[in-house]
Every structure is written in structure tokens, then in C-alpha cells.
Design an enzyme around this catalytic site. Structure first.
Site, PDB file in Angstrom:
ATOM      1  N   GLU A  34       0.858  -1.193   0.000  1.00  0.00           N
ATOM      2  CA  GLU A  34       0.000   0.000   0.000  1.00  0.00           C
ATOM      3  C   GLU A  34       0.894   1.242   0.000  1.00  0.00           C
ATOM      4  O   GLU A  34       1.831   1.341   0.774  1.00  0.00           O
ATOM      5  CB  GLU A  34      -0.922  -0.015   1.226  1.00  0.00           C
ATOM      6  CG  GLU A  34      -1.694   1.258   1.479  1.00  0.00           C
ATOM      7  CD  GLU A  34      -2.554   1.731   0.302  1.00  0.00           C
ATOM      8  OE1 GLU A  34      -3.327   0.932  -0.245  1.00  0.00           O
ATOM      9  OE2 GLU A  34      -2.426   2.927  -0.070  1.00  0.00           O
ATOM     10  N   ARG A  35       0.538   2.207  -0.885  1.00  0.00           N
ATOM     11  CA  ARG A  35       1.400   3.393  -1.005  1.00  0.00           C
ATOM     12  C   ARG A  35       0.988   4.538  -0.095  1.00  0.00           C
ATOM     13  O   ARG A  35       1.734   5.479   0.102  1.00  0.00           O
ATOM     14  CB  ARG A  35       1.421   3.866  -2.459  1.00  0.00           C
ATOM     15  CG  ARG A  35       0.104   4.419  -2.951  1.00  0.00           C
ATOM     16  CD  ARG A  35       0.189   4.874  -4.377  1.00  0.00           C
ATOM     17  NE  ARG A  35      -1.117   5.305  -4.854  1.00  0.00           N
ATOM     18  CZ  ARG A  35      -1.414   5.503  -6.124  1.00  0.00           C
ATOM     19  NH1 ARG A  35      -0.504   5.307  -7.051  1.00  0.00           N
ATOM     20  NH2 ARG A  35      -2.621   5.891  -6.470  1.00  0.00           N
ATOM     21  N   GLY A  39      -6.945   0.589   4.088  1.00  0.00           N
ATOM     22  CA  GLY A  39      -8.396   0.833   4.015  1.00  0.00           C
ATOM     23  C   GLY A  39      -8.791   1.573   2.752  1.00  0.00           C
ATOM     24  O   GLY A  39      -9.974   1.702   2.448  1.00  0.00           O
ATOM     25  N   CYS A  42     -12.171   3.979   0.458  1.00  0.00           N
ATOM     26  CA  CYS A  42     -13.391   3.705   1.221  1.00  0.00           C
ATOM     27  C   CYS A  42     -13.294   4.187   2.668  1.00  0.00           C
ATOM     28  O   CYS A  42     -14.098   4.987   3.118  1.00  0.00           O
ATOM     29  CB  CYS A  42     -13.684   2.207   1.164  1.00  0.00           C
ATOM     30  SG  CYS A  42     -15.000   1.699   2.243  1.00  0.00           S
ATOM     31  N   GLY A 181     -24.667  11.741  -9.241  1.00  0.00           N
ATOM     32  CA  GLY A 181     -24.538  10.348  -8.815  1.00  0.00           C
ATOM     33  C   GLY A 181     -24.452  10.332  -7.300  1.00  0.00           C
ATOM     34  O   GLY A 181     -24.651  11.371  -6.641  1.00  0.00           O
ATOM     35  N   GLU A 186     -24.624  13.078  -2.208  1.00  0.00           N
ATOM     36  CA  GLU A 186     -24.336  13.021  -0.766  1.00  0.00           C
ATOM     37  C   GLU A 186     -23.731  14.343  -0.282  1.00  0.00           C
ATOM     38  O   GLU A 186     -24.112  14.864   0.770  1.00  0.00           O
ATOM     39  CB  GLU A 186     -23.416  11.843  -0.448  1.00  0.00           C
ATOM     40  CG  GLU A 186     -24.156  10.503  -0.531  1.00  0.00           C
ATOM     41  CD  GLU A 186     -23.326   9.310  -0.080  1.00  0.00           C
ATOM     42  OE1 GLU A 186     -22.189   9.489   0.408  1.00  0.00           O
ATOM     43  OE2 GLU A 186     -23.819   8.176  -0.225  1.00  0.00           O
ATOM     44  N   ALA A 267     -18.160  16.210  -9.236  1.00  0.00           N
ATOM     45  CA  ALA A 267     -18.410  14.784  -8.931  1.00  0.00           C
ATOM     46  C   ALA A 267     -18.892  14.129 -10.220  1.00  0.00           C
ATOM     47  O   ALA A 267     -20.030  13.698 -10.344  1.00  0.00           O
ATOM     48  CB  ALA A 267     -19.455  14.667  -7.822  1.00  0.00           C
ATOM     49  N   ASP A 309     -12.496  -1.248  -7.791  1.00  0.00           N
ATOM     50  CA  ASP A 309     -12.708  -0.103  -8.699  1.00  0.00           C
ATOM     51  C   ASP A 309     -11.825  -0.167  -9.942  1.00  0.00           C
ATOM     52  O   ASP A 309     -12.246   0.263 -11.018  1.00  0.00           O
ATOM     53  CB  ASP A 309     -12.425   1.213  -7.960  1.00  0.00           C
ATOM     54  CG  ASP A 309     -13.589   1.659  -7.092  1.00  0.00           C
ATOM     55  OD1 ASP A 309     -14.578   0.902  -6.986  1.00  0.00           O
ATOM     56  OD2 ASP A 309     -13.505   2.761  -6.518  1.00  0.00           O
ATOM     57  N   HIS A 442     -43.237  -6.431  13.490  1.00  0.00           N
ATOM     58  CA  HIS A 442     -43.991  -5.178  13.617  1.00  0.00           C
ATOM     59  C   HIS A 442     -43.641  -4.498  14.936  1.00  0.00           C
ATOM     60  O   HIS A 442     -43.509  -5.178  15.944  1.00  0.00           O
ATOM     61  CB  HIS A 442     -45.498  -5.483  13.599  1.00  0.00           C
ATOM     62  CG  HIS A 442     -46.343  -4.274  13.832  1.00  0.00           C
ATOM     63  ND1 HIS A 442     -46.570  -3.335  12.864  1.00  0.00           N
ATOM     64  CD2 HIS A 442     -46.989  -3.841  14.952  1.00  0.00           C
ATOM     65  CE1 HIS A 442     -47.341  -2.376  13.363  1.00  0.00           C
ATOM     66  NE2 HIS A 442     -47.608  -2.662  14.627  1.00  0.00           N
TER      67      HIS A 442
HETATM   68  C1  LIG Z   1     -16.743  10.302  -1.527  1.00  0.00           C
HETATM   69  C2  LIG Z   1     -16.965   8.825  -1.782  1.00  0.00           C
HETATM   70  C3  LIG Z   1     -17.980   8.157  -1.124  1.00  0.00           C
HETATM   71  C4  LIG Z   1     -18.167   6.797  -1.341  1.00  0.00           C
HETATM   72  N1  LIG Z   1     -19.178   6.167  -0.687  1.00  0.00           N
HETATM   73  C5  LIG Z   1     -19.371   4.851  -0.892  1.00  0.00           C
HETATM   74  C6  LIG Z   1     -20.393   4.158  -0.202  1.00  0.00           C
HETATM   75  O1  LIG Z   1     -21.130   4.739   0.598  1.00  0.00           O
HETATM   76  N2  LIG Z   1     -20.538   2.832  -0.434  1.00  0.00           N
HETATM   77  C7  LIG Z   1     -19.738   2.161  -1.326  1.00  0.00           C
HETATM   78  O2  LIG Z   1     -19.898   0.956  -1.499  1.00  0.00           O
HETATM   79  N3  LIG Z   1     -18.772   2.799  -1.995  1.00  0.00           N
HETATM   80  C8  LIG Z   1     -18.562   4.122  -1.799  1.00  0.00           C
HETATM   81  N4  LIG Z   1     -17.559   4.746  -2.462  1.00  0.00           N
HETATM   82  C9  LIG Z   1     -16.730   3.962  -3.400  1.00  0.00           C
HETATM   83  C10 LIG Z   1     -15.685   3.151  -2.645  1.00  0.00           C
HETATM   84  O3  LIG Z   1     -14.876   4.020  -1.890  1.00  0.00           O
HETATM   85  C11 LIG Z   1     -14.857   2.350  -3.629  1.00  0.00           C
HETATM   86  O4  LIG Z   1     -15.713   1.563  -4.433  1.00  0.00           O
HETATM   87  C12 LIG Z   1     -13.888   1.437  -2.909  1.00  0.00           C
HETATM   88  O5  LIG Z   1     -12.995   2.176  -2.112  1.00  0.00           O
HETATM   89  C13 LIG Z   1     -13.090   0.604  -3.922  1.00  0.00           C
HETATM   90  O6  LIG Z   1     -12.210  -0.223  -3.247  1.00  0.00           O
HETATM   91  P1  LIG Z   1     -10.863  -0.708  -3.915  1.00  0.00           P
HETATM   92  O7  LIG Z   1     -10.229  -1.633  -2.926  1.00  0.00           O
HETATM   93  O8  LIG Z   1     -11.100  -1.189  -5.270  1.00  0.00           O
HETATM   94  O9  LIG Z   1      -9.971   0.597  -4.086  1.00  0.00           O
HETATM   95  P2  LIG Z   1      -9.535   1.782  -3.112  1.00  0.00           P
HETATM   96  O10 LIG Z   1     -10.364   1.883  -1.919  1.00  0.00           O
HETATM   97  O11 LIG Z   1      -9.403   2.974  -3.996  1.00  0.00           O
HETATM   98  O12 LIG Z   1      -8.094   1.329  -2.636  1.00  0.00           O
HETATM   99  C14 LIG Z   1      -7.019   1.215  -3.518  1.00  0.00           C
HETATM  100  C15 LIG Z   1      -5.736   1.366  -2.746  1.00  0.00           C
HETATM  101  O13 LIG Z   1      -4.646   1.067  -3.611  1.00  0.00           O
HETATM  102  C16 LIG Z   1      -3.561   1.938  -3.299  1.00  0.00           C
HETATM  103  N5  LIG Z   1      -2.692   1.960  -4.473  1.00  0.00           N
HETATM  104  C17 LIG Z   1      -2.998   2.411  -5.715  1.00  0.00           C
HETATM  105  N6  LIG Z   1      -1.926   2.209  -6.553  1.00  0.00           N
HETATM  106  C18 LIG Z   1      -0.977   1.618  -5.820  1.00  0.00           C
HETATM  107  C19 LIG Z   1       0.330   1.147  -6.115  1.00  0.00           C
HETATM  108  N7  LIG Z   1       0.849   1.253  -7.346  1.00  0.00           N
HETATM  109  N8  LIG Z   1       1.067   0.603  -5.132  1.00  0.00           N
HETATM  110  C20 LIG Z   1       0.541   0.488  -3.872  1.00  0.00           C
HETATM  111  N9  LIG Z   1      -0.688   0.906  -3.530  1.00  0.00           N
HETATM  112  C21 LIG Z   1      -1.432   1.451  -4.497  1.00  0.00           C
HETATM  113  C22 LIG Z   1      -4.247   3.255  -2.991  1.00  0.00           C
HETATM  114  O14 LIG Z   1      -3.415   4.073  -2.197  1.00  0.00           O
HETATM  115  C23 LIG Z   1      -5.492   2.776  -2.241  1.00  0.00           C
HETATM  116  O15 LIG Z   1      -5.279   2.756  -0.853  1.00  0.00           O
HETATM  117  C24 LIG Z   1     -17.332   6.099  -2.241  1.00  0.00           C
HETATM  118  C25 LIG Z   1     -16.293   6.775  -2.887  1.00  0.00           C
HETATM  119  C26 LIG Z   1     -16.108   8.107  -2.669  1.00  0.00           C
HETATM  120  C27 LIG Z   1     -14.978   8.805  -3.366  1.00  0.00           C
END
Ligand SMILES: Cc1cc2nc3c(=O)[nH]c(=O)nc-3n(C[C@H](O)[C@H](O)[C@H](O)COP(=O)(O)OP(=O)(O)OC[C@H]3O[C@@H](n4cnc5c(N)ncnc54)[C@H](O)[C@@H]3O)c2cc1C
Length: 463
Positions: A34-35, A39, A42, A181, A186, A267, A309, A442
Site C-alpha cells: 500500500e502506497r 483501508g 473507502c 450520482g 451526498e 463529482a 474499482d 412489527h
Molecule cells: C466520496 C466517496 C464516497 C463513497 N461512498 C461509498 C459508499 O457509501 N458505499 C460504497 O460501497 N462505496 C462508496 N464509495 C466507493 C468506494 O470508496 C470504492 O468503491 C472502494 O474504495 C473501492 O475499493 P478498492 O479496494 O477497489 O480501491 P480503493 O479503496 O481505492 O483502494 C485502492 C488502494 O490502492 C492503493 N494503491 C494504488 N496504486 C498503488 C500502487 N501502485 N502501489 C501500492 N498501492 C497502491 C491506494 O493508495 C489505495 O489505498 C465512495 C467513494 C467516494 C470517493
């Protein structure tokens, strides 16, 4: 000597850390690189801190309604830095929780930036230099970031992304939110409740455009009642930035209107983090900004998977985590079921909340289904009225032929908690018969879920 693992994950978001923990539970030697923050988006800049902010605005809103409940509350006010501090504290607490869970499950954590470096190899840039790690299974879980449109780029002062909006330099007075969206709505809901004069501009024909049209229309009415200005079929073409103000050029119906704001939240979607990962050299296919995968999250390159994502829609934490579990089980020799995208619920925590799963009525018809539709309003539910939340709607869509629950769509208090009932129903391939024969407790809001099903078959009791 290079460290060697069975299972190595790049990115410790809800996709990556969950994958690593599940792999370790299954006996694989697992690590996560992790960079920035455990967490991911999210816990640190997404799901969790937004919900903490929205909780503050919800309490603030309720305090203004104190009299309705026979209570009194004077000098109701807020302290934005304190609201933000609470939200940041919640995020920090959750990040600490992930650290603990990884340790407990004996997952090694390497803080650094990773990229693919040849078959079964990853190189990681850390504070101390570059190290190479070997692994049989490598999972890309690098997530996504805010999409930036030319001319509408965030600057952190006048124009914000979600990150700025979560840790704002000031309280906006006149706010423009571009995009309706989940993320846009939100923030619109949060700042509008705290008193910002809020305008939402949406290019599609309705707010929350992925939701059922009736739910979007219902939510829009509520937002407008709360004082938001909603502009649909409209597009922000240009932002002129000056000291302390932005003039937005908003096109609607062929005409361009110039409106002044002090703050803009952009957004307009997200893009996958696919850069600098060595994907091209490794032969991993990318479609626009997302890694292409099959139903088991395989990239087509032996031993390389992509989840969450970075692997495309729906961009939701629970989808990322579920894919993480799937990949770990697959790598451990299991036979997990592929995810059914239509069984993943989407939740938006605006006021009123919106939640849905499966096909909208329009989509079901488009796909050739003859449908039976049930609807039940919150006003007909004792618990909703007792809570002072009589505004909302539960809509269900069934296949007339088989009775399969094709979709469920809700707007109103706590629907983000309720939707899971229908998600379980869909996972168990439930029919109208099963749902009608289920006894709902209920008084609960969940009784509306029952009544909506009954209504699809002309059997509702309370309307
Ligand atoms: C404002 C906001 C509100 C949201 N609310 C919701 C919600 O209510 N419910 C919901 O389901 N989703 C919500 N989401 C979406 C949700 O945050 C994402 O779908 C989720 O975080 C995706 O998880 P992930 O593990 O794919 O990636 P991420 O959570 O983006 O994690 C990816 C990680 O990879 C690390 N990384 C990237 N490249 C490298 C690399 N080369 N080397 C090492 N580490 C690296 C990053 O630092 C990051 O920590 C929201 C998003 C936002 C922006």
C-alpha cells in the site's frame, strides 16, 4: 533475497485488504502493498468519512425539528471544523482497525508503490529503496480517483473533488455540485442541510440517473423541498475562476446561463488507477481506465487478477470486497461462484436515503420482461410515522411469468439498511410467493418491503 509469497495484493482498500485476509485464512502466505493508507479510499476518503459527515447533518436537521417531537433545542448551530474532525477521527479509527486485522491474520504489509516487474514479480518503491517481491498470485486492487474534466479541474480552493469536500477549507455559501450520482448528491445533501445555497447540475434527464425513474423523481421533489436547486439535462461548459468566486456557464435547452458560486464540487465520475503499474509490459488489457477481467477477476495473464474499482463498475466497496474473497478462494483452489452484478445493491446516503438492487422497471421492460410492479408509501407504515419519517416509497418489480424478484427500489429513511432484505431474496432466487409468505416483524420499516410485494399482486393491506 527477494521475499516470496503465495498471494500478493497491490492496494489495501476494501478489495485488497479483504483479499489478503481471506487468502491468509485459507493458508496462503499473503502480503499487501500500500502506497498511502490502509483501508483505501473507502475508509479514508469515501464511504466511511462521508457517512460520518452525513450523520452530523442528520442530527442537525433533527435538532431543528425538536419541537415536532415535543422537545426544545435552542441556539442550534454547527462547528464545521469539529464536524470534519469527527469524520477524520472515524476514518483514522477504521484505518487502525484494518492494520489490526491484517496483523491478526498474519498478512505482511509493505508500505510503498508497487508495479508488475515480470512473471510472478512485483517491484516496490519504499522509503528505503526498491525491493522485489515474488508471488504466485498477484492481485491488482489499486482502486480509482476522481475524474477531472478539462476546464473543470479541481484546485482545492474554489473547485473541489471529494477529498477537498471531506476536509473543506471553508463552509460554502453558494455551492454548485456538478454530477448527481451518489457522491455528488451526498455532498449536496450534507452542505445543503448545513445551510449552503446548493445547486446540482446533472447532464442526464434526472438526478441519481442510475435509479428507477420514479425513485429519482421522488428524491428530486424532496431535495427541492429542502431548498436545493436541481438542473437536469444541463451541462457545466466552463468555469471562470476569480478571487473568491467562480462563474459557471451552464447550458440547458440550448441556452447558456452564467451563474456565480463561491464553491464548486466536481463529482463527474471516477477513473481507475491503471498508470505506472507495468500493465502494458505484462500484457494486461486495459479498456479506457479499467483493467479487463473475466467473471473470476482473471486478467488473462497467468496469475494476475484485478478486483474492485480498478476492474470497473459498479464502483462500490462491497463489490470490491466480494471480489477480493472470490479471488482468494480461487487462488487457494476453491470454486467460488462468480458475482452476479444485478444482485449488488447500490446505496446513497443523502436525505432521504436511496437504495436499490436489480433491474429498474424500465430496464426490465427493455429486456423483454412482462412485469408486475408493487409500491408502498412510507405514510402507510406505523413505524415510519412514529419516527417522523412519513415520506418515502418502496417499489418492487417482478417477472410476471415466474414471480422472480427482478428489482427493488427504495427512497426514504433507513432504506440503505433495509435493502439487504431484498438482496438476500435475490441471492436465494426468491419469488413473490416466498416473500408474501414471510412474516415481517412489527412495527418496522421492513413491513413496507412486505407490503410492496403484496401490492404487486393486489394484496396490500395498508393502502
Ligand atoms: C466520496 C466517496 C464516497 C463513497 N461512498 C461509498 C459508499 O457509501 N458505499 C460504497 O460501497 N462505496 C462508496 N464509495 C466507493 C468506494 O470508496 C470504492 O468503491 C472502494 O474504495 C473501492 O475499493 P478498492 O479496494 O477497489 O480501491 P480503493 O479503496 O481505492 O483502494 C485502492 C488502494 O490502492 C492503493 N494503491 C494504488 N496504486 C498503488 C500502487 N501502485 N502501489 C501500492 N498501492 C497502491 C491506494 O493508495 C489505495 O489505498 C465512495 C467513494 C467516494 C470517493
Amino acid at each position: 533475497m527477494a521475499a516470496t509469497y503465495d498471494f500478493l495484493v497491490i492496494g489495501a482498500g476494501p478489495g485488497g485488504y479483504v483479499a489478503a485476509i481471506r487468502a491468509a485464512q485459507l493458508g496462503l502466505k499473503a502480503a499487501v502493498v500500500e502506497r498511502e493508507h490502509l483501508g483505501g479510499i473507502c475508509l479514508n476518503w469515501g464511504c466511511i468519512p462521508t457517512k460520518a459527515l452525513l450523520r452530523s447533518s442528520e442530527v442537525f436537521h433533527l435538532m431543528h425539528r425538536a419541537k415536532e417531537f415535543g422537545l426544545s433545542a435552542d441556539k442550534i448551530d454547527y462547528d464545521l471544523p469539529a464536524v470534519v474532525k469527527r469524520s477524520r477521527g472515524v476514518a483514522k479509527q477504521m484505518e487502525g482497525g484494518v492494520k489490526h486485522l491484517l496483523k491478526k491474520n498474519k498478512v505482511d504489509v509493505v508500505m510503498g508503490e508497487a508495479r508488475l516487474a515480470g512473471k510472478g514479480k512485483v517491484s516496490v518503491k519504499t522509503d528505503k529503496g526498491t525491493e522485489e517481491i515474488s508471488a504466485k498470485h498477484i492481485v491488482l486492487a489499486t482502486g480509482a480517483r476522481a475524474r477531472e474534466l478539462p476546464g473543470l479541474e479541481a484546485d482545492g480552493d474554489l473547485v473541489w473533488t471529494y477529498k477537498h469536500a471531506l476536509n473543506p477549507p471553508r463552509m460554502p455559501k453558494k455551492l454548485l455540485v456538478i454530477g448527481s450520482g451518489a457522491i455528488g448528491i451526498e455532498f449536496a445533501s450534507f452542505y445543503n442541510t448545513l445551510g449552503a445555497d446548493t445547486t446540482v447540475v446533472e447532464v442526464m434527464d434526472r438526478v441519481l440517473p442510475v435509479e428507477d425513474a420514479e425513485i429519482s423523481a421522488f428524491a428530486k421533489k424532496q431535495f427541492e423541498k429542502q431548498g436545493m436547486k436541481i438542473m437536469e439535462k444541463s451541462m457545466v461548459k466552463q468555469l471562470d475562476r476569480a478571487k473568491g468566486k467562480v462563474t459557471a456557464h451552464i447550458e440547458a435547452g440550448g441556452k447558456v446561463e452564467k451563474v456565480e458560486f463561491d464553491t464548486v464540487i466536481s463529482a463527474v465520475g471516477i477513473v481507475g488507477n491503471v498508470e505506472n503499474l507495468g500493465l502494458e509490459e505484462a500484457g494486461v488489457k486495459v479498456d479506457r481506465t479499467h483493467v479487463v477481467t473475466d467473471e473470476y477477476c482473471r486478467t488473462g495473464v497467468d496469475g494476475v487478477y484485478a478486483i474492485g474499482d480498478v476492474a470497473g463498475a459498479p464502483w462500490l466497496a462491497h463489490k470490491a470486497s466480494h471480489e477480493g474473497v472470490l479471488v482468494a478462494e480461487f487462488a487457494a483452489g476453491g470454486h467460488p461462484h462468480p458475482i452476479k452484478p444485478n444482485s449488488i445493491a447500490g446505496c446513497t446516503y443523502c436525505h432521504p436515503q436511496v437504495a436499490s438492487v436489480g433491474l429498474t422497471e424500465a430496464k426490465a421492460k427493455e429486456q423483454g420482461y412482462k412485469v408486475k410492479v408493487g409500491k408502498f408509501p412510507f405514510i402507510g407504515n406505523g413505524k415510519a410515522v412514529a419516527l417522523g419519517e412519513p415520506e418515502g416509497l418502496v417499489k418492487t418489480v417482478f417477472d410476471e411469468k415466474t414471480g422472480e424478484l427482478l428489482g427493488a427500489h427504495m427512497v426514504g429513511a433507513e432504506v440503505t439498511e433495509l435493502i439487504q432484505g431484498y438482496v438476500v431474496g435475490r441471492a436465494l432466487e426468491t419469488t413473490e410467493e416466498d416473500l408474501m409468505n414471510t412474516v415481517f416483524p412489527h412495527p418496522t420499516l421492513s413491513e413496507m418491503m412486505h407490503e410492496s410485494v403484496l401490492s404487486a399482486y393486489g394484496r396490500a393491506i395498508h393502502i
